[in-house]
Design a protein around this motif. Structure first.
Motif, mmCIF file in Angstrom:
data_model
loop_
_atom_site.group_PDB
_atom_site.id
_atom_site.type_symbol
_atom_site.label_atom_id
_atom_site.label_comp_id
_atom_site.label_asym_id
_atom_site.label_seq_id
_atom_site.Cartn_x
_atom_site.Cartn_y
_atom_site.Cartn_z
ATOM 1 N N TRP A 291 0.871 -1.225 0.043
ATOM 2 C CA TRP A 291 -0.256 -0.026 0.020
ATOM 3 C C TRP A 291 1.051 1.249 0.005
ATOM 4 O O TRP A 291 0.807 2.105 -0.783
ATOM 5 N N TYR A 292 1.821 1.424 0.809
ATOM 6 C CA TYR A 292 2.772 2.206 1.018
ATOM 7 C C TYR A 292 3.615 2.708 -0.524
ATOM 8 O O TYR A 292 3.490 3.734 -0.859
ATOM 9 N N VAL A 293 4.129 1.680 -0.936
ATOM 10 C CA VAL A 293 5.102 1.732 -2.156
ATOM 11 C C VAL A 293 4.148 2.175 -3.098
ATOM 12 O O VAL A 293 4.572 2.952 -3.915
ATOM 13 N N MET A 294 2.769 1.568 -3.308
ATOM 14 C CA MET A 294 2.070 2.136 -4.447
ATOM 15 C C MET A 294 1.538 3.531 -4.417
ATOM 16 O O MET A 294 1.278 3.943 -5.508
ATOM 17 N N THR A 295 1.364 3.936 -3.241
ATOM 18 C CA THR A 295 0.627 5.417 -2.842
ATOM 19 C C THR A 295 1.724 6.533 -2.724
ATOM 20 O O THR A 295 1.321 7.684 -2.826
ATOM 21 N N ALA A 296 2.769 6.107 -1.947
ATOM 22 C CA ALA A 296 3.796 7.405 -1.641
ATOM 23 C C ALA A 296 3.847 8.124 -3.013
ATOM 24 O O ALA A 296 4.532 7.748 -3.946
ATOM 25 N N PRO A 297 3.810 9.584 -2.826
ATOM 26 C CA PRO A 297 3.929 10.118 -4.096
ATOM 27 C C PRO A 297 5.393 10.383 -4.431
ATOM 28 O O PRO A 297 6.175 10.407 -3.437
ATOM 29 N N THR B 276 -15.161 15.705 2.016
ATOM 30 C CA THR B 276 -14.160 16.344 1.438
ATOM 31 C C THR B 276 -12.987 15.613 0.802
ATOM 32 O O THR B 276 -11.995 16.062 0.978
ATOM 33 N N PHE B 277 -13.309 14.580 0.151
ATOM 34 C CA PHE B 277 -12.245 13.407 -0.366
ATOM 35 C C PHE B 277 -11.284 13.526 0.332
ATOM 36 O O PHE B 277 -9.953 13.232 0.161
ATOM 37 N N ASP B 278 -11.212 13.129 1.685
ATOM 38 C CA ASP B 278 -10.288 12.827 2.872
ATOM 39 C C ASP B 278 -10.290 11.291 3.035
ATOM 40 O O ASP B 278 -10.806 10.684 3.789
ATOM 41 N N ILE B 279 -9.584 10.770 1.853
ATOM 42 C CA ILE B 279 -9.535 9.111 1.791
ATOM 43 C C ILE B 279 -8.928 8.699 3.049
ATOM 44 O O ILE B 279 -9.356 7.557 3.522
ATOM 45 N N ASN B 280 -8.036 9.340 3.599
ATOM 46 C CA ASN B 280 -7.155 8.743 4.803
ATOM 47 C C ASN B 280 -8.179 8.716 5.864
ATOM 48 O O ASN B 280 -8.102 7.810 6.443
ATOM 49 N N ASP C 35 -1.719 9.850 -14.134
ATOM 50 C CA ASP C 35 -0.846 10.738 -14.786
ATOM 51 C C ASP C 35 -0.035 11.769 -13.784
ATOM 52 O O ASP C 35 0.975 12.314 -14.025
ATOM 53 N N LYS C 36 -0.442 11.706 -12.487
ATOM 54 C CA LYS C 36 0.275 12.583 -11.504
ATOM 55 C C LYS C 36 0.671 11.792 -10.372
ATOM 56 O O LYS C 36 0.321 10.767 -10.078
ATOM 57 N N ALA C 37 1.843 12.224 -9.753
ATOM 58 C CA ALA C 37 2.414 11.469 -8.830
ATOM 59 C C ALA C 37 1.643 11.341 -7.554
ATOM 60 O O ALA C 37 1.631 10.173 -6.884
ATOM 61 N N ASN C 38 0.843 12.399 -7.258
ATOM 62 C CA ASN C 38 -0.002 12.325 -6.005
ATOM 63 C C ASN C 38 -1.535 11.757 -6.237
ATOM 64 O O ASN C 38 -2.153 11.765 -5.160
ATOM 65 N N ARG C 39 -1.635 11.050 -7.440
ATOM 66 C CA ARG C 39 -3.053 10.645 -7.668
ATOM 67 C C ARG C 39 -3.467 9.562 -6.785
ATOM 68 O O ARG C 39 -4.416 9.321 -6.380
ATOM 69 N N ALA C 40 -2.470 8.590 -6.901
ATOM 70 C CA ALA C 40 -2.725 7.182 -6.206
ATOM 71 C C ALA C 40 -3.082 7.582 -4.756
ATOM 72 O O ALA C 40 -4.084 6.946 -4.052
ATOM 73 N N ALA C 41 -2.442 8.511 -4.038
ATOM 74 C CA ALA C 41 -2.456 8.797 -2.725
ATOM 75 C C ALA C 41 -3.841 9.534 -2.255
ATOM 76 O O ALA C 41 -4.515 8.952 -1.469
ATOM 77 N N PHE C 42 -4.297 10.230 -3.709
ATOM 78 C CA PHE C 42 -5.669 10.967 -3.402
ATOM 79 C C PHE C 42 -6.682 9.916 -3.355
ATOM 80 O O PHE C 42 -7.651 9.762 -2.594
ATOM 81 N N PHE C 43 -6.675 8.842 -4.337
ATOM 82 C CA PHE C 43 -7.519 7.826 -4.488
ATOM 83 C C PHE C 43 -7.605 6.579 -3.129
ATOM 84 O O PHE C 43 -8.606 6.145 -2.777
#
Lengths: 273, 265
Positions: B18-24, B221-225, B33-41
């Protein structure tokens, strides 16, 4: 023995069961009469599936016969009004309450009758000792062997001191050695206060060894008695020794001659089904 | 112990993945297409962890958790009691059972979560609409198990108790109830989970408190965390409740043979 009112009298009993598939009714027992004197030990033998248990359920008041009447010490027994209160019933299959310990199973009948707990427990412990289970009262049925469970069931039934004891192949699930031990114990307990016993079995040797009288039933359907033999072997008996005596063997030969044809008939019927 | 080590290893691997795939910026983005997208979702495990820590440190979570647990407990208790009572009644009364059969089947096959909006109207946005939803979910699980349990009591056992002089009432107490209890306990594990579902789904649909409410707010508020943190806390408490039911079960069902237990002669 025949003096006085019989303990149990089945008169012209017929039991028909409606067939499940809507076909003709199945007649399990037909026009059967049977009398058991007070203090008499009567065995009923017959081929498997001949309606022996049906007869016993009628005597217990658990099943109303389609026709005929039952009387207990002269009083008519109507199944719709409740079971035969003067009888104890030992079932073929395990009927102990698995969620109760040994002692709690033994005192169940007293509990149902409202006997105070302390008194019930005292009687229960005494009965556990009598059937050789002293110290096993806190075990659950699943922690006991088959023979121990049978002894527990015997104590559970006898603690109420029923005048009539109904037994449906109670020892058929036991191995031969345990079975003979149990048969001897049953005879010893019976000799103490001579209840009337109606003992159902398919084992002729067991029937002769235990009883005063052996009634032979025909093969089903429409079972009826086809023979009534007096067993005049001396008591007290040891069931394993009495099997070797000439008197026993002569009786065995005689009764088996009457039974054999019915057993073969039952076997043929089962094979055809 | 070896098993426990492997189990912990599985968690570590999942979290690491999870960490490796999402850490921007840790690995080049290969799907987004953006580095922080995975973390967003998908959120980030360390942030989820800190949300939970903060909840418990500030005590913010306790009020919400208390409400959700109260709703769960009430839904579970009321549903179980009704299920037990009506299950016993219908199992022992063939006429009533025959009459009610189609309705019971109908209610059971209905997706009962659709009742949630109606309950909100009837019982308001407080805890009772959630309890009601939990009850409808729990009831059927317990009901069917009791019904089945009573139906499957060995006829021998009943005949034996009757010969020993048991009245109808005594039969119920000494034979039917204990016999049904083993089935009931099998269903209670499911029932606890469903009571939780009722509480949380009810909170999603409209509430001002509860963990479901927290999750709903965070989602807004799209606060997935925070959403993940809420899910993890709920899961942990569902497990705890299940363990509690298990320990009550072990205490009450001592008479049942365990698979590993040998017969003592």
């Amino acid at each position: 023995m025949s003096a006085g009112v019989p303990a149990l009298r089945l008169e012209d009993i017929t039991c028909r069961f409606a067939a499940r598939d809507g076909g003709g009714a199945y007649t399990a027992v037909a026009n059967t009469s049977l009398t058991i004197a007070a203090g008499e030990f009567v065995s009923v033998v017959g081929p498997t599936g001949c309606g022996k248990s049906t007869l016993l359920n009628v005597a217990a008041g658990l099943l109303a016969p389609s026709q005929g009447s039952v009387s207990v010490f002269g009083q008519p027994l109507i199944a719709a009004d409740g079971v035969n209160r003067r009888a104890g019933y030992m079932f073929q299959a395990d009927a102990l309450m698995p969620w109760r310990t040994g002692i709690d199973n033994v005192v169940a009948g007293l509990e149902f009758r409202g006997v105070p707990r302390a008194e019930a427990l005292a009687q229960g412990e005494a009965w556990l000792r009598r059937v050789g289970l002293a110290g096993f009262g806190d075990r659950y049925p699943h922690q006991m062997s088959g023979g121990m469970r049978k002894r527990l069931a015997l104590a559970q039934t006898l603690i109420l001191s029923p005048d009539i004891l109904l037994m449906d192949e109670p020892f058929s699930a036991l191995d031969v050695q345990t079975r003979q031990l149990m048969e001897n114990e049953l005879l010893a307990l019976w000799a103490e206060d001579r209840k009337s016993v109606l003992f159902i079995t398919h084992d002729l040797e067991e029937a002769i060894a235990l009883s005063d009288r052996v009634v032979v039933l025909s093969a089903g359907p429409a079972t009826r008695p086809i023979g009534d033999f007096k067993v005049d072997l001396p008591r007290p008996r040891d069931v394993s020794e009495i099997r070797m005596t000439p008197g026993f063997l002569a009786l065995h030969r005689e009764i088996w001659a009457a039974m054999k044809e019915e057993v073969l008939k039952a076997y043929a019927a089962q094979k055809a089904a | 112990m070896r098993l426990r080590t492997l189990q912990i290893l599985v968690v570590c691997l999942v979290v690491a993945f999870w960490y490796v795939m999402t850490a921007p910026g840790l690995i080049p983005p290969f799907y987004f297409d953006k580095a922080n997208r995975a973390a967003f979702f998908f959120g980030e495990p360390q942030k989820v962890f800190w949300v939970i820590v903060e909840w418990f440190a500030t005590g913010e979570i306790f009020g919400h958790l208390g409400v959700t647990l109260l709703e769960t407990a009430l839904g579970f208790l009321i549903g179980s009691v009704f299920g037990l009572a009506i299950g016993l009644w219908l199992a022992l009364s063939p006429t009533a059972s025959a009459v009610m059969d189609p309705y019971i089947k109908g209610f059971n096959s209905m997706p009962r979560v659709v009742l949630a909006p109606i309950f909100a109207v009837w019982f308001g946005l407080g805890i009772w609409s959630k309890v009601a939803l939990g009850v409808t979910l729990v009831f059927f699980v317990v009901f069917f198990n009791v019904y089945q349990g009573v139906r499957e009591v060995s006829p021998n056992l009943i005949a034996n108790a009757r010969m020993l002089g048991a009245s109808r009432r005594q039969l119920l107490r000494s034979i039917y109830l204990p016999s049904a209890m083993s089935w009931v306990f099998a269903s209670l594990h499911n029932a606890v989970g469903l009571a939780f579902v009722g509480a949380v789904v009810g909170e999603y649909l409209g509430s001002s408190r509860g963990v479901g409410y927290l999750i709903l707010q965070a989602e807004g508020t799209f606060d997935i965390n925070t959403v993940f943190a809420g899910i993890l806390v709920l899961t942990a408490f569902a497990l705890a409740l299940d363990a509690a039911v298990g320990s009550v079960e072990r205490r009450l069902m001592t008479w049942q043979p365990r698979a590993s237990e040998t017969e003592k002669v």
